[in-house]
Design a protein around this motif. Structure first.
Motif, mmCIF file in Angstrom:
data_model
loop_
_atom_site.group_PDB
_atom_site.id
_atom_site.type_symbol
_atom_site.label_atom_id
_atom_site.label_comp_id
_atom_site.label_asym_id
_atom_site.label_seq_id
_atom_site.Cartn_x
_atom_site.Cartn_y
_atom_site.Cartn_z
ATOM 1 N N ALA A 187 39.045 34.145 32.650
ATOM 2 C CA ALA A 187 38.809 35.942 32.771
ATOM 3 C C ALA A 187 37.440 35.800 32.941
ATOM 4 O O ALA A 187 37.453 36.052 31.162
ATOM 5 C CB ALA A 187 39.989 36.837 32.479
ATOM 6 N N THR A 188 37.441 36.272 33.948
ATOM 7 C CA THR A 188 35.049 37.299 34.317
ATOM 8 C C THR A 188 35.568 38.368 34.680
ATOM 9 O O THR A 188 36.284 38.866 35.318
ATOM 10 C CB THR A 188 34.814 35.572 34.616
ATOM 11 N N ILE A 189 34.472 38.716 34.813
ATOM 12 C CA ILE A 189 33.703 39.997 36.343
ATOM 13 C C ILE A 189 33.202 39.758 36.926
ATOM 14 O O ILE A 189 31.945 39.131 37.052
ATOM 15 C CB ILE A 189 33.721 41.014 35.475
ATOM 16 N N SER A 190 32.975 40.142 38.531
ATOM 17 C CA SER A 190 31.979 39.750 39.380
ATOM 18 C C SER A 190 31.638 40.675 40.541
ATOM 19 O O SER A 190 32.885 41.773 40.383
ATOM 20 C CB SER A 190 32.140 38.437 40.997
ATOM 21 N N VAL A 191 30.307 41.693 40.520
ATOM 22 C CA VAL A 191 30.497 42.661 41.231
ATOM 23 C C VAL A 191 30.479 42.305 42.543
ATOM 24 O O VAL A 191 29.801 41.418 42.927
ATOM 25 C CB VAL A 191 29.272 43.237 40.998
ATOM 26 N N ASN A 192 30.921 42.727 43.500
ATOM 27 C CA ASN A 192 31.113 42.689 44.890
ATOM 28 C C ASN A 192 30.975 43.667 45.528
ATOM 29 O O ASN A 192 31.319 44.783 45.353
ATOM 30 C CB ASN A 192 32.991 42.431 45.399
ATOM 31 N N VAL A 193 29.699 43.456 46.465
ATOM 32 C CA VAL A 193 29.163 44.586 46.993
ATOM 33 C C VAL A 193 30.261 44.579 48.776
ATOM 34 O O VAL A 193 29.318 43.556 49.421
ATOM 35 C CB VAL A 193 28.093 44.976 47.359
#
Ligand SMILES: NC(=O)c1ccc[n+]([C@@H]2O[C@H](COP(=O)([O-])OP(=O)(O)OC[C@H]3O[C@@H](n4cnc5c(N)ncnc54)[C@H](OP(=O)(O)O)[C@@H]3O)[C@@H](O)[C@H]2O)c1
Length: 226
Positions: free
Chosen positions: A202-208
């Motif tokens: 489980a990770t985190i990605s910033v999406n613009v």
């Protein structure tokens, strides 16, 4: 770039190998010179190993993997770190029941106070070791964020480059004080991983996102809340 690893454990070994694969000169430091050398032997690719003092003297950039252990405690000559970039990848220990206390001072700020002439940058603390095992491919297909916080803009850019080289998407997270938020973010991610049983991938990605083509909900209005 000459990279020194302080502490040849999971993070040091993983990032050291990944950067050596990208052609950097890596020195694995340890409290036990033989362990540092054994890690270099395992890593191959012309890496070297020895003591933490040797790693600190060798490198232009240091990965600091020893939580809450300060350079003045660990190194014979902490002044060798002056002007160098120090990446702090540490997180506080996981408390019982993931009941994290609020972070009023980050581990990275504490490190920076001990070595005020060095350029401390927070990074690589928001994913589990297993994620590094996927780097650089197929990791680069997933756009996993590395949050990079530090007071020296050039140092931040250098660390962002090192993150991108091994398949992450670097997110400029501003000044070192923001390490409090970055460390808190990892506390949350570890809650998701362990407490909520999503597992270590489980990770985190910033999406613009692209701008909405129409404001059919009325768009953002001025708020009257204080
Ligand atoms: N593992 C992960 O998934 C992960 C992910 C993100 C961030 N982090 C954070 O990164 C940091 C390192 O984690 P890790 O998994 O690499 O831990 P680790 O495998 O235990 O490695 C840490 C290294 O610190 C050194 N060390 C331990 N006690 C020490 C002491 N009293 N004095 C000096 N050096 C000491 C040891 O290196 P030597 O025996 O070589 O001296 C040890 O191998 C932690 O703060 C952790 O929260 C971990």
């Amino acid at each position: 770039m000459k990279i020194g690893i302080i502490g040849s454990g999971n993070m040091g070994r993983s990032l050291g190998i990944l950067w050596a694969e990208q052609g950097h000169e890596v020195f694995f430091g340890s409290r036990d010179a033989e362990k540092g050398k054994a890690t270099a032997e395992f890593a191959g690719r012309g890496t070297q190993g020895g003591t933490n003092d040797q790693a600190a003297a060798f490198a232009d950039l240091i990965l600091w993997t020893v939580r809450n252990i300060m350079p003045k405690q660990l190194l014979s000559h902490p002044e060798v770190l002056d002007s160098k970039i120090i990446i702090d990848c540490n997180n506080q220990d996981i408390p019982e029941g993931f009941a994290y206390p609020p972070i009023v001072e980050s581990l990275a700020e504490k490190l920076a106070q001990d070595i005020p002439q060095a350029r401390v940058v927070k990074a690589f603390n928001t994913m589990a070791q297993e994620v590094f095992e996927l780097a650089p491919e197929p990791l680069k297909d997933y756009g996993v964020s590395v949050f990079v916080a530090g007071d020296d803009e050039q140092a931040r850019k250098t660390v962002m480059g090192l993150a991108e080289e091994i398949g992450f998407l670097a997110v400029d997270s501003g000044v070192l004080r923001n390490a409090r938020l970055v460390e808190g973010l990892e506390d949350f991610i570890r809650l998701i991983i362990g407490g909520q049983k999503q597992g270590v991938y489980a990770t985190i990605s910033v999406n613009v996102l692209p701008t909405a083509s129409e404001q059919r909900l009325g768009g953002r209005q001025a708020s009257s809340l204080k």
